[in-house]
Design a protein around this motif. Structure first.
Motif, PDB file in Angstrom:
ATOM      1  N   LEU A 185      59.033  36.211  40.613  1.00 55.99           N
ATOM      2  CA  LEU A 185      57.812  36.929  40.240  1.00 55.99           C
ATOM      3  C   LEU A 185      58.135  38.113  39.331  1.00 55.99           C
ATOM      4  CD1 LEU A 185      54.754  37.208  40.608  1.00 55.99           C
ATOM      5  CD2 LEU A 185      55.208  38.632  42.619  1.00 55.99           C
ATOM      6  N   MET A 186      59.173  38.862  39.655  1.00 56.87           N
ATOM      7  CA  MET A 186      59.538  40.017  38.837  1.00 56.87           C
ATOM      8  C   MET A 186      60.010  39.589  37.447  1.00 56.87           C
ATOM      9  SD  MET A 186      58.797  42.659  40.544  1.00 56.87           S
ATOM     10  CE  MET A 186      59.592  43.843  39.448  1.00 56.87           C
ATOM     11  N   ASP A 187      60.708  38.472  37.376  1.00 59.80           N
ATOM     12  CA  ASP A 187      61.167  37.980  36.072  1.00 59.80           C
ATOM     13  C   ASP A 187      59.978  37.602  35.200  1.00 59.80           C
ATOM     14  OD1 ASP A 187      63.375  36.887  34.286  1.00 59.80           O
ATOM     15  OD2 ASP A 187      62.178  35.077  34.615  1.00 59.80           O
ATOM     16  N   ARG A 188      59.008  36.898  35.780  1.00 61.15           N
ATOM     17  CA  ARG A 188      57.813  36.531  35.012  1.00 61.15           C
ATOM     18  C   ARG A 188      57.031  37.778  34.595  1.00 61.15           C
ATOM     19  NH1 ARG A 188      56.432  31.039  34.873  1.00 61.15           N
ATOM     20  NH2 ARG A 188      58.365  29.893  35.267  1.00 61.15           N
ATOM     21  N   ALA A 189      56.948  38.763  35.488  1.00 61.19           N
ATOM     22  CA  ALA A 189      56.199  39.983  35.178  1.00 61.19           C
ATOM     23  C   ALA A 189      56.855  40.749  34.030  1.00 61.19           C
ATOM     24  CB  ALA A 189      56.105  40.867  36.424  1.00 61.19           C
ATOM     25  N   ARG A 190      58.185  40.842  34.020  1.00 56.61           N
ATOM     26  CA  ARG A 190      58.879  41.549  32.951  1.00 56.61           C
ATOM     27  C   ARG A 190      58.651  40.881  31.599  1.00 56.61           C
ATOM     28  NH1 ARG A 190      63.890  41.262  32.798  1.00 56.61           N
ATOM     29  NH2 ARG A 190      64.359  43.252  31.768  1.00 56.61           N
ATOM     30  N   HIS A 191      58.620  39.558  31.572  1.00 55.98           N
ATOM     31  CA  HIS A 191      58.370  38.845  30.315  1.00 55.98           C
ATOM     32  C   HIS A 191      56.912  38.980  29.867  1.00 55.98           C
ATOM     33  CE1 HIS A 191      62.253  36.867  31.110  1.00 55.98           C
ATOM     34  NE2 HIS A 191      62.243  36.503  29.850  1.00 55.98           N
ATOM     35  N   ALA A 192      56.003  39.216  30.798  1.00 54.69           N
ATOM     36  CA  ALA A 192      54.574  39.227  30.462  1.00 54.69           C
ATOM     37  C   ALA A 192      54.064  40.588  30.025  1.00 54.69           C
ATOM     38  CB  ALA A 192      53.762  38.748  31.675  1.00 54.69           C
ATOM     39  N   VAL A 193      54.807  41.664  30.310  1.00 54.68           N
ATOM     40  CA  VAL A 193      54.289  43.014  30.057  1.00 54.68           C
ATOM     41  C   VAL A 193      53.939  43.220  28.585  1.00 54.68           C
ATOM     42  CG1 VAL A 193      54.886  45.467  30.023  1.00 54.68           C
ATOM     43  CG2 VAL A 193      55.424  44.080  32.026  1.00 54.68           C
ATOM     44  N   LEU A 194      54.857  42.978  27.692  1.00 56.84           N
ATOM     45  CA  LEU A 194      54.627  43.255  26.272  1.00 56.84           C
ATOM     46  C   LEU A 194      53.520  42.377  25.672  1.00 56.84           C
ATOM     47  CD1 LEU A 194      58.239  43.913  24.913  1.00 56.84           C
ATOM     48  CD2 LEU A 194      56.548  45.527  25.789  1.00 56.84           C
ATOM     49  N   PRO A 195      53.506  41.050  25.925  1.00 52.74           N
ATOM     50  CA  PRO A 195      52.391  40.253  25.390  1.00 52.74           C
ATOM     51  C   PRO A 195      51.031  40.694  25.919  1.00 52.74           C
ATOM     52  CG  PRO A 195      54.183  38.823  26.071  1.00 52.74           C
ATOM     53  CD  PRO A 195      54.530  40.192  26.554  1.00 52.74           C
ATOM     54  N   ILE A 196      50.955  41.039  27.201  1.00 49.38           N
ATOM     55  CA  ILE A 196      49.672  41.448  27.778  1.00 49.38           C
ATOM     56  C   ILE A 196      49.192  42.743  27.140  1.00 49.38           C
ATOM     57  CG2 ILE A 196      48.580  42.320  29.883  1.00 49.38           C
ATOM     58  CD1 ILE A 196      50.212  40.272  31.442  1.00 49.38           C
TER      59      ILE A 196
END
Length: 326
Positions: A185-196
């Motif tokens: 979950l943390m890995d997906r969240a880190r990748h999603a921060v900038l695009p979001i």
């Protein structure tokens, strides 16, 4: 008011003619585009015989008259079959369902962040209308509104990925690493921060200005003055009465912006290497993969229709005057 399930089912039935019209119109328009996926495949292979190209067109349902192809396509769609992608040599529905969750997550998360941040800024601007905080926040809104999203994305990559090394710049998950539970979950969240954040920036400014204008208009109405005269706490007046009514135009625009984001996220997905429908659509356009493109357009149209139905129901909850029994 009818219960939620009944209202949704009724509106879905009303939306079916719209989706059907979109399907037919998209099919007819794409047939006017010169070339097809077989031409692209033949060009990449350095050439092909007329017999092999004809066989490929027959295998992928590209032969026959326009009316025959349309009837065959509609019949397949009614059976849940969106055809096969010549480019990827895989069922169109499978390709779409692999990318759809990523696109929905990006759009919904970005739009949620934009609405929450924009409404918060709009409330602050309305409370301090004409004063220094309002002017400073208006300047911030102007910067967010006038800056292209792809440029913000590149700046975020330069700062947080290249310079600071805090966040990844590409993809939606770490490649070659098996993660589970909280680590996944943390890995997906880190990748999603900038695009979001990139998706949200422009719309934060839109919702802030819209909320400010709506709140200034609502708080001058009779029922707000009556609440003040009765001695209702100012915070309750702001949140319970003023903001709730101001959210009606915000929810309307959110439905419109969802359609725009869902159909136009290709730039953000390309900048960040995000495996969503936007990049898949771009690939389909570049390779003349009309089966895949039609499937994406059809499913995207249906998702947008469903979201607009939910927005309509939300508005009925916010403003009981809009509720009907029909």
């Amino acid at each position: 008011m009818p219960d939620f399930a009944t209202a949704v089912n009724r509106r879905l039935l009303q939306a079916l003619p719209t989706v059907a019209g979109i399907l037919v119109l998209n099919f007819l328009l794409l047939q006017q585009v010169p070339g097809d996926a077989v031409d692209i495949l033949a060009g990449e292979a350095g050439g092909a015989s007329a017999e092999s190209m004809a066989a490929l067109r027959q295998a992928y349902g590209m032969d026959g008259s326009l009316a025959e192809r349309l009837l065959a396509y509609v019949g397949n769609v009614l059976q849940g079959n969106l055809g096969v992608s010549p480019r990827f040599n895989a069922p169109v529905l499978t390709l779409i369902l692999e990318r759809l969750p990523n696109s929905l997550f990006l759009v919904v998360s970005g739009l949620t962040l934009a609405v929450l941040s924009g409404v918060t800024l709009g409330v602050l601007m309305a409370e301090y209308a004409g004063r220094l905080p309002d002017r400073l926040l208006s300047l911030l809104n102007l910067l967010l509104y006038s800056t292209p999203g792809f440029w913000i994305g590149l700046l975020l990559i330069l700062l947080f990925s290249v310079q600071l090394g805090w966040l990844p710049a590409n993809g939606h998950a770490t490649i070659g690493v098996e993660l589970e539970g909280l680590a996944w979950l943390m890995d997906r969240a880190r990748h999603a921060v900038l695009p979001i954040v990139t998706v949200a920036t422009f719309f934060i400014a839109v919702y802030a200005r819209l909320t400010r204008a709506a709140m200034l208009e609502v708080r001058n109405q009779e029922f707000i003055r009556t609440a003040r005269a009765k001695g209702v706490h100012p915070l309750r007046i702001t949140l319970r009465h003023t903001l709730r009514n101001a959210l009606i135009p915000v929810s309307t625009m959110a439905g419109v912006h969802f359609a725009a984001l869902f159909g136009g996220a290709a730039v953000t997905e390309t900048v960040f290497g995000w495996p969503g429908l936007g990049r898949l659509t771009l690939d389909a356009v570049m390779t003349r993969d009309f089966n895949l493109l039609l499937g994406i357009l059809l499913l995207s149209s249906f998702v947008v229709v469903v979201v607009n139905i939910l927005v309509d129901l939300l508005q009925q909850w916010l403003d009981p005057r809009t509720r009907t029994l029909t």
